[in-house]
Design a protein around this motif. Structure first.
Motif: not given
Ligand code: ASP
Length: 421
Positions: A345, A347, A407-411
């Motif tokens: 991942l 960012q 950490l965070e990641q979104k779709s």
């Protein structure tokens, strides 16, 4: 024809080998190819032996004799007169000593492959002998004569042209010379153009089965596992995990990409390219249907949880307070590619580029070192990467409570979180 693949758990002891033999008797066709992994945790044991040899440790002989004993015991339990199989085991063990004598410290990955590849050779010698003794005629073939790769030791990249020709020639030869014989070969191992042994990456036997199926235009691949099929979560971590009866290649590739360990991530592509269905079935309950992975429009809508442990979160910022731009990112990625580090991942913000990486200690230290002049590199170890496909906020909350979200990641469909306990 079909390709059957049995992993290490299925042949971890004599009872396992007998069970595999019964599954083949009941479910296989005589023209099939059977791909087998090393027994139980033998690959881990061989990794330890490699480290001992290259580190010149005092326990080399002890570790090798334990490995030999483990295979001897299984063979003695399977065969009333085990002599020929014991001889085969003995000569494979001798190969480890030869490698040890010549081992050079300078190329760890090369030495690793010469030693670790012995695991699959040992297991297939035993299983082939047992099948033949049980009235199921089979021909043992060395996978190093089938699959050709480049020289990327520990992660051989397949030369498809040569591999396809070798597999088809070997298969057709057995079909004409020994009709009715199964072909039994090793997963995980292959050879380079210099005839050195090489491996395809940990858990790579699934990929071997898929390569063989692709080259022979198989009608189906069946991977026999100790779970009922593909589940929406790892049952050891999420006890309410449910079986997915049918999923698309697309969903399967996404799940393995995010870290689902049920099948090796490289397995799907060759099968998708030739529209070959993949079944994941239980060797404990062979009559159950398992999971069918194939060319379906069906989209899995169940929430799916994938946990990737042993991650490190690395945050990189230019020392001179300049923006992170394309030039920095390509410099960082050159260093990553050089060391074959796995990025799970990433960012970026104005001044910071964060990467969640598999924590392979030596590689990560060297990577950080390489950037140290121009960048400030901070890192958090002991992280896990949790991916939830088809997430809801409620589900996310319940699986992250009590944990520190770094950490965070979104779709729309997928959320990924780097967590620390
Ligand atoms: N024996 C190898 C490993 O444990 C390959 C495999 O089982 O797929 O990684």
């Amino acid at each position: 024809m079909q390709v059957f693949k049995f992993g290490g758990a299925s042949v971890k002891d004599a009872a396992g080998v007998k069970n595999v033999c019964e599954i083949i008797r009941a479910h296989s066709r005589p023209e099939n190819v059977i791909v087998i992994s090393a027994m139980g945790k033998v690959t881990n044991a061989l990794e330890q032996i490699t480290d001992a040899i290259l580190g010149n440790a005092a326990n080399i002989d002890l570790l090798i004799s334990q490995l030999k004993e483990q295979h001897f015991q299984i063979a003695q339990e399977l065969f009333p007169s085990a002599k020929p199989v014991l001889d085969a085991i003995e000569s494979l063990i001798a190969e480890i000593y030869w490698v040890a004598e010549e081992a050079q410290l300078k190329n760890y990955d090369y030495e690793y492959d010469q030693i670790v590849s012995i695991g699959e050779l040992l297991s297939t010698r035993i299983v082939a002998a047992y099948l033949n003794a049980s009235g199921i005629p089979c021909e043992w073939i060395d996978a190093r004569d089938l699959i050709r790769t480049d020289d990327s030791f520990r992660e051989g990249q397949v030369d498809w042209r040569i591999t396809e020709a070798q597999i088809q020639t070997a298969y057709n030869k057995i079909r004409t010379q020994k009709p009715g014989f199964l072909i039994l070969t090793q997963g995980f191992i292959a050879s380079t153009s210099d005839n050195n042994s090489i491996t395809l990456g940990r858990e790579g036997s699934d990929y071997s089965a898929s390569i063989i199926a692709y080259c022979l235009n198989a009608s189906e691949v069946v991977i026999w596992k100790d779970v009922p099929g593909v589940l929406n979560a790892d049952p050891r971590i999420f006890p309410q995990a449910e079986l997915l009866h049918e999923i698309s290649y697309y969903d399967a590739i996404e799940m393995t990409y995010y870290g689902a360990t049920v099948i090796h991530p490289k397995t799907i592509k060759p099968l998708q390219n030739k529209n070959i269905p993949l079944r994941v079935k239980s060797f404990l309950n062979p009559l159950e249907a398992g999971t069918l992975i194939g060319n379906t429009e069906l989209r899995n809508e169940k929430p799916t949880f994938i946990r990737k442990p042993e991650q490190v979160l690395v945050s990189i910022s230019p020392r001179d307070f300049s923006f992170i731009i394309e030039e920095n990112i390509s410099e960082i990625f050159r260093e990553i590619a050089k060391r074959r580090i796995k990025v799970n991942l990433m960012q970026n913000s104005a001044l910071n580029f964060s990467l969640c990486l598999n924590n392979e200690k030596g590689k990560i230290d060297a990577f950080r070192e390489s950037l140290n002049d121009r960048y400030r590199v901070r890192y958090n170890e002991a992280c896990e990467l949790l991916t939830i496909r088809n997430y809801t906020d409620e589900l996310t909350g319940s699986h992250t409570s009590g944990k520190n979200i770094l950490l965070e990641q979104k779709s729309r469909n997928t959320i990924q979180l780097v967590l620390q306990n």
